[in-house]
Write an enzyme that holds these catalytic residues in place. Structure first.
Site, PDB file in Angstrom:
ATOM      1  N   ASP A   8       0.428  -0.954  -0.018  1.00 15.69           N
ATOM      2  CA  ASP A   8      -0.021  -0.085   0.237  1.00 15.69           C
ATOM      3  C   ASP A   8       1.110   1.268  -0.166  1.00 15.69           C
ATOM      4  O   ASP A   8       0.951   1.830   1.049  1.00 15.69           O
ATOM      5  CB  ASP A   8      -1.246   0.295   1.196  1.00 15.69           C
ATOM      6  N   GLU A  15      -1.577  -1.955  -4.666  1.00  9.66           N
ATOM      7  CA  GLU A  15      -2.697  -0.579  -5.241  1.00  9.66           C
ATOM      8  C   GLU A  15      -2.433   0.732  -6.027  1.00  9.66           C
ATOM      9  O   GLU A  15      -2.053   0.706  -5.448  1.00  9.66           O
ATOM     10  CB  GLU A  15      -3.578  -0.485  -3.469  1.00  9.66           C
ATOM     11  N   ASP A  57      -2.135   1.495   6.846  1.00  7.34           N
ATOM     12  CA  ASP A  57      -1.441   1.405   6.405  1.00  7.34           C
ATOM     13  C   ASP A  57      -0.763  -0.574   5.782  1.00  7.34           C
ATOM     14  O   ASP A  57      -0.653  -0.963   4.688  1.00  7.34           O
ATOM     15  CB  ASP A  57       0.353   2.144   6.056  1.00  7.34           C
TER      16      ASP A  57
END
Length: 179
Positions: A7, A67, A140
């Site tokens: 992420d 992502e 995160d």
């Protein structure tokens, strides 16, 4: 098979490694890379790259999932997120890992069944799926684990966004690369 989910962020980048072999997902490692408190964005990008290369070298993942940044209100923030994603992808590509990309909605839907799930719901499901209820993951880190699990739940090699290295990316995207 070990999957590294990332992420990316310009201040903190979460990573999570899971092994979905045998039908049960197992947590291999997970953490958040806290970036230096500096206004020098290139320095932070190098920190992301270097830290993820270290993670890849230490754990030897087989695949990499990240992502994708989505539309936001602040163009400067989106540029920084895109650059953070690129630094993460380059770490994987330079270690010859196939790269897959997922939208936040795809990740949330894969893990919770709801593409609009909250961070708290995602975190709860991560702890449940990985049998890690005694652990609490930073947002995160939980998001990175969700990305890895999403990839494990999908056939990422058929979506057209998975590359086995820099050469395969260039071959698939000649219009995006200049000499």
């Amino acid at each position: 098979m070990i999957i590294l989910g990332v992420d990316p962020g310009s201040r903190a980048t979460g990573y999570g490694l899971v092994d979905p072999s045998g039908g049960d997902e197992h947590l291999v490692a997970a953490d958040t890379i806290r970036l230096a408190d500096t206004d020098d964005h290139p320095t932070r990008l190098k920190q992301i790259y270097d830290a993820l290369v270290d993670v890849i070298d230490a754990h030897g993942p087989d695949e990499f999932a990240v992502e994708m940044p989505v539309y936001g209100q602040n163009p400067q923030s989106m540029l920084k997120l895109g650059r953070a994603q690129a630094a993460a992808m380059m770490a994987a590509l330079n270690r010859d890992l196939p790269v897959a990309q997922y939208t936040p909605k795809e990740v949330k839907k894969s893990v919770t069944g709801n593409g609009n799930a909250s961070k708290k719901q995602v975190g709860f499901m991560i702890e449940s799926i990985l049998s890690a209820r005694e652990q609490t993951f930073a947002h995160d880190t939980a998001d990175a684990l969700a990305i890895a699990l999403c990839h494990g739940n999908r056939d990422a090699h058929d979506d057209g966004d998975s590359y086995t290295g820099w050469a395969s990316f260039v071959d698939a995207n000649p219009d995006r690369v200049s000499e």
